[in-house]
Design a protein around this motif. Structure first.
Motif, short mmCIF file in Angstrom:
data_model
loop_
_atom_site.label_atom_id
_atom_site.label_comp_id
_atom_site.label_asym_id
_atom_site.label_seq_id
_atom_site.Cartn_x
_atom_site.Cartn_y
_atom_site.Cartn_z
N HIS A 14 -9.27 19.31 -10.59
CA HIS A 14 -9.83 19.38 -9.23
C HIS A 14 -9.43 18.19 -8.37
O HIS A 14 -9.62 18.22 -7.15
N VAL A 15 -8.92 17.12 -9.00
CA VAL A 15 -8.57 15.92 -8.26
C VAL A 15 -7.14 15.52 -8.58
O VAL A 15 -6.81 15.30 -9.75
N THR A 16 -6.30 15.45 -7.58
CA THR A 16 -4.91 15.04 -7.81
C THR A 16 -4.83 13.52 -7.93
O THR A 16 -5.36 12.80 -7.08
N ASP A 17 -4.20 13.05 -9.00
CA ASP A 17 -4.09 11.63 -9.30
C ASP A 17 -5.44 10.92 -9.21
O ASP A 17 -5.64 10.00 -8.39
N PRO A 18 -6.39 11.32 -10.07
CA PRO A 18 -7.72 10.71 -10.02
C PRO A 18 -7.71 9.22 -10.34
O PRO A 18 -8.63 8.50 -9.95
N LEU A 61 0.83 -1.21 0.00
CA LEU A 61 0.00 0.00 0.00
C LEU A 61 0.87 1.26 0.00
O LEU A 61 0.55 2.26 -0.65
N GLU A 62 1.99 1.17 0.71
CA GLU A 62 2.86 2.35 0.80
C GLU A 62 3.60 2.66 -0.51
O GLU A 62 4.12 3.75 -0.68
N ASP A 63 3.63 1.68 -1.43
CA ASP A 63 4.22 1.97 -2.75
C ASP A 63 3.30 2.88 -3.56
O ASP A 63 3.75 3.66 -4.38
N ILE A 64 2.02 2.71 -3.32
CA ILE A 64 1.07 3.60 -3.98
C ILE A 64 1.00 4.90 -3.19
O ILE A 64 1.19 5.99 -3.72
N GLY A 65 0.80 4.79 -1.90
CA GLY A 65 0.86 5.96 -1.02
C GLY A 65 -0.19 7.01 -1.32
O GLY A 65 -1.21 6.74 -1.97
N MET A 66 0.09 8.21 -0.82
CA MET A 66 -0.77 9.36 -1.11
C MET A 66 0.06 10.35 -1.93
O MET A 66 1.30 10.30 -1.89
N PRO A 67 -0.58 11.25 -2.64
CA PRO A 67 0.20 12.26 -3.37
C PRO A 67 1.07 13.06 -2.41
O PRO A 67 0.62 13.42 -1.31
N GLY A 68 2.29 13.29 -2.81
CA GLY A 68 3.16 14.16 -2.01
C GLY A 68 4.02 13.45 -0.99
O GLY A 68 4.66 14.08 -0.17
N GLU A 69 4.00 12.09 -1.01
CA GLU A 69 4.91 11.40 -0.11
C GLU A 69 5.65 10.30 -0.85
O GLU A 69 5.15 9.77 -1.86
N PHE A 70 6.85 9.95 -0.31
CA PHE A 70 7.66 8.86 -0.89
C PHE A 70 6.79 7.63 -1.08
O PHE A 70 6.01 7.30 -0.18
N PRO A 71 6.92 6.91 -2.21
CA PRO A 71 7.80 7.16 -3.36
C PRO A 71 7.18 8.02 -4.47
O PRO A 71 7.58 7.89 -5.62
N THR A 130 4.56 8.07 -6.21
CA THR A 130 3.86 7.46 -7.34
C THR A 130 2.71 8.34 -7.81
O THR A 130 2.46 8.52 -8.99
N ARG A 131 2.01 8.92 -6.83
CA ARG A 131 0.76 9.63 -7.14
C ARG A 131 0.98 11.12 -7.35
O ARG A 131 0.02 11.87 -7.50
N GLY A 132 2.22 11.55 -7.34
CA GLY A 132 2.49 12.98 -7.54
C GLY A 132 3.40 13.52 -6.47
O GLY A 132 3.55 12.92 -5.40
N ASN A 133 3.97 14.68 -6.76
CA ASN A 133 5.00 15.23 -5.88
C ASN A 133 4.46 16.14 -4.79
O ASN A 133 5.22 16.59 -3.95
N ARG A 134 3.19 16.46 -4.83
CA ARG A 134 2.62 17.40 -3.87
C ARG A 134 1.33 16.81 -3.31
O ARG A 134 0.67 16.04 -4.00
N PRO A 135 0.91 17.24 -2.11
CA PRO A 135 -0.36 16.72 -1.57
C PRO A 135 -1.54 17.02 -2.48
O PRO A 135 -2.41 16.20 -2.68
N VAL A 136 -1.58 18.25 -3.01
CA VAL A 136 -2.48 18.54 -4.13
C VAL A 136 -1.62 19.24 -5.19
O VAL A 136 -0.56 19.77 -4.87
N HIS A 137 -2.07 19.24 -6.42
CA HIS A 137 -1.20 19.81 -7.46
C HIS A 137 -1.87 20.94 -8.20
O HIS A 137 -1.72 22.10 -7.84
N TYR A 138 -2.64 20.62 -9.25
CA TYR A 138 -3.13 21.67 -10.14
C TYR A 138 -4.09 22.64 -9.46
O TYR A 138 -4.30 23.75 -9.95
N GLN A 139 -4.68 22.23 -8.35
CA GLN A 139 -5.61 23.11 -7.64
C GLN A 139 -4.88 24.35 -7.13
O GLN A 139 -5.45 25.43 -7.06
N MET A 140 -3.62 24.16 -6.73
CA MET A 140 -2.86 25.29 -6.17
C MET A 140 -1.68 25.69 -7.04
O MET A 140 -1.20 26.82 -6.96
#
Lengths: 580, 131
Positions: free
Chosen positions: A413-417, A60-70, A72-82
């Motif tokens: 509106h949704v990071t890594d939908p 599960l941690e390989d997928i993770g949440m956006p903005g955390e190692f590794p 996968t889902r993006g480099n920021r907690p949210v992206h295009y919204q901000m």
């Protein structure tokens, strides 16, 4: 990922699905075509559908949440919204002033650094002509016929002033240097142009290090410096910009180039990252903090018509980078472990030259893949790429494509939908797995340089590239309008014209006047110092790391031209083909 | 009597790395039994010199921008002045219909526009040109 009970249910669901599929396959209806196996460009199987069992073993941690190692889902907690998607389509032709006019046109139609932010200036990713790329002034005999042809001609600080007229370089996205083995000379021009390089703190100014361009498995092969020298020059560039321009980034893993030459998505990731690792290891030897160096580097990946595979590839890229930086180079800083994809560029090779308006659809599909994979910036191609420098109409279409995707859809509106999608997560992990296999192969061959010099790397790309071309030639890979549904009536397209004789004459006269008006003694002394710094790179490495850029900036201040510096580099370092 | 093997010289400027197409063409011509000499040139006169030394039947030049009209004009003049008119020249790349017309008028034997035909058909065209 799932409990025993959930796994049991998933197993039952999958068995029922298989039974239903068998029934469907047994249906004799002529409305159904036989189910054929499918593969991505990487050779990885594309299953007819995916389910929970396909992702059960992914931690599960390989997928993770956006903005955390590794990441996968993006480099920021949210992206295009901000932090909206950035627009970085390149342009450049004829003289700098004509290129600046194109930028003014783009600005007038709403092209901005971040798509949708009206208050920002336009982005200026500059495409340079062949002599400028090679390190030749426009009046060099070898430049004849090529000045201003497929990019703009830059050889002096005056050219840069004309190019960036009206633009505040501290406030916008600029790609300086372009794809050039003469990138140090060009960047030095740029550094001088902004007078105080530390002011670039504010700008996200992207420098391109394609010093490794001959690793241009990119375009099969390209003349450049010997591999080890190219590495030293890359390290020198990273060191200079890390110390002097904190907010600027260096594009180094050019997946785009190797993919355009025909490589598979897996090779694209593996060769790009292996290249970066080789350079970062040299950065460490030169006494740099690898965390700071790795944080400086951004990728330039390929976006292609293998939509699902492209999204998975980009996500896998971030994961492979994060884990490789951590495990192989011992990086700990989040900035080093995360990896911006800047820009993802729409594949030129996906855009045929017949029925070119079809390319608008293709470009949209490719840009969309990039957005869904949460890239930082996108190079939206123009529909007439296969024929010419883009016309105003084509480049406007590209700007509109970016604007419509960002401002009319709900995607931003949704990071890594697609995070958590059975298909996308399964493909991401498969590509990651194959990338590690290739990275290990490079290690087994003795490391990046040995793998390169043996010809193995270029061989892999050449083979895959030729296979792709054969498939298109034979119609096995469909290109609508080119090898399928081809119509006889092909309306002639009014392509953008080549530079005029007047334009070329003006460019040449300008550089000759520039040289005639300067204090030649001062210039000669400064160029001698550039030669000295080059010789020290050759013979006193890594102690000499960091001197070359400063010497080039001083030479630019003493009115040396890019071609004069390029000539010294080629003489001292050697220049040719080294791909084995 | 066996057919004489066609010898063809392919070249691109060292300044342009967009070689994928030319290398694919080289492979296709080799697969069709031709002898392919693949080079890169800094100055276009190197191509004519090599063509003469290697006694080729055809010179094939490819352009993705970057100097086509200048280089091909130079080649045609050099071949004419050097009494090497029997060497045929073929050109392909990002070429416009107007440029194709000008090239054919110069004596270029065949010009391929983007998307025109298949690479797999090129060997037959070359055979037809050499005769």
């Amino acid at each position: 990922m799932f409990s025993e009970e959930q796994l049991k249910k998933a197993q039952e669901m999958e068995e029922r699905w298989k039974e239903n599929l068998d029934q469907m396959k047994a249906d004799p209806s002529p409305m159904l075509t036989p189910l054929k196996p499918a593969k991505g460009y990487s050779g990885i199987e594309l299953k007819p559908t995916y389910g929970p069992l396909d992702i059960k073993d992914i931690p599960l941690e390989d997928i993770g949440m956006p903005g955390e190692f590794p990441y996968t889902r993006g480099n920021r907690p949210v992206h295009y919204q901000m932090d909206p998607l950035m627009y970085s389509s390149g342009f450049g032709f004829n003289s700098p002033e004509e290129t600046a006019e194109r930028r003014n046109f783009l600005h007038s139609i709403g092209q901005r650094f971040h798509i949708g932010r009206d208050e920002e200036p336009p982005s200026h990713v500059c495409v340079i002509d062949l002599p400028t790329q090679y390190g030749l002034d426009p009046d060099d005999p070898l430049a004849q016929g090529k000045v201003g042809d497929c990019g703009t001609s830059i050889s002096t600080i005056e050219d840069l002033k004309l190019l960036y007229d009206g633009l505040d370089p501290e406030k916008t996205l600029i790609l300086a240097g372009g794809c050039s083995s003469n990138v140090i000379a060009l960047n030095s021009m740029f550094a001088h142009y902004v007078t105080d390089i530390r002011k670039l703190d504010l700008a996200k100014t992207i420098q391109v290090t394609i010093i490794m361009y001959h690793h241009g498995w990119g375009n099969r092969d390209h003349a450049s410096y010997p591999p080890k020298t190219a590495t030293k020059l890359s390290v020198e560039t990273i060191k200079f910009y890390t110390e002097n321009v904190p907010k600027c980034h260096i594009v180094m893993d050019h997946g785009y180039d190797v993919a355009e030459a025909g490589s598979t998505p897996v090779i694209e990731i593996a060769f790009s990252i292996a290249n970066c690792v080789a350079v970062l290891e040299e950065c460490a030897k030169a006494g740099m903090d690898v965390n700071k160096a790795a944080a400086k580097i951004v990728a330039h990946p390929h976006l292609n018509m293998n939509f699902l595979e492209t999204i998975a590839k980009l996500r896998a890229w971030r994961r492979v980078w994060a884990k490789t930086m951590k495990e192989k180079l011992g990086c700990t800083s989040p900035l080093a472990l995360r990896h911006d994809l800047h820009p993802g560029q729409c594949a030129g090779t996906a855009l045929p030259s017949l029925e070119i308006h079809n390319n608008i659809i293709r470009i949209t599909v490719m840009a969309l893949a990039g957005m869904l994979a949460d890239i930082e910036a996108v190079w939206v191609a123009s529909y007439d790429e296969a024929l010419c420098i883009p016309t105003e109409d084509a480049v406007k279409m590209a700007v509109r494509t970016g604007q419509i995707l960002v401002e009319e859809t709900d995607i931003p509106h949704v990071t890594d939908p697609l995070g958590g999608s059975y298909c996308i997560e399964a493909l991401t992990s498969r590509i990651e797995e194959e990338a590690y296999r290739t990275l290990k192969k490079i290690d087994d061959l003795g490391g990046y340089y040995k793998a390169w010099e043996s010809g193995w790397m270029r061989g892999e790309v050449e083979r895959a590239g030729n296979e792709r071309m054969i498939k298109i030639d034979r119609g096995e890979m469909v290109k609508v309008g080119l090898n399928k549904y081809k119509t006889e009536d092909v309306s002639p397209y009014q392509a953008f014209s080549r530079p005029s004789e007047e334009s070329v004459k003006r460019i040449i006269e300008r550089v000759q006047k520039y040289r005639a008006d300067r204090d030649q003694t001062k210039t000669d002394i400064a160029l001698a110092k550039v030669r000295e710094a080059c010789l020290r790179i050759e013979h006193n490495w890594p102690e000499s790391c960091g001197e070359l850029h400063q010497a080039c900036i001083e030479a630019a201040r003493a009115k040396a031209t890019a071609g004069e510096m390029g000539k010294i580099f080629r003489e001292v370092f050697g220049f040719g083909y080294y791909s084995g | 009597m066996a057919e004489k093997t066609i010898r063809i010289l392919l070249s691109k400027t060292t300044q342009d790395g967009h070689e994928s197409a030319l290398r694919y063409i080289a492979q296709t011509l080799r697969d069709a039994g031709m002898e392919v000499i693949y080079m890169r040139h800094e100055m276009i006169n190197e191509v004519v010199k090599t063509a003469q030394e290697e006694d080729v039947d055809v010179i094939g030049l490819q352009y993705y921008g970057g100097g086509m009209m200048y280089e091909v004009t130079s080649v045609m003049n050099m071949l004419k002045n050097g009494n090497m008119d029997d060497i045929k020249v073929v050109v392909g790349g990002t070429i416009t219909p107007a440029e194709k017309k000008a090239l054919l008028e110069m004596g270029v034997a065949e010009v391929w526009l983007p998307g025109q035909g298949r690479v797999l058909d090129i060997p037959d065209v070359i055979k037809g040109i050499v005769g």
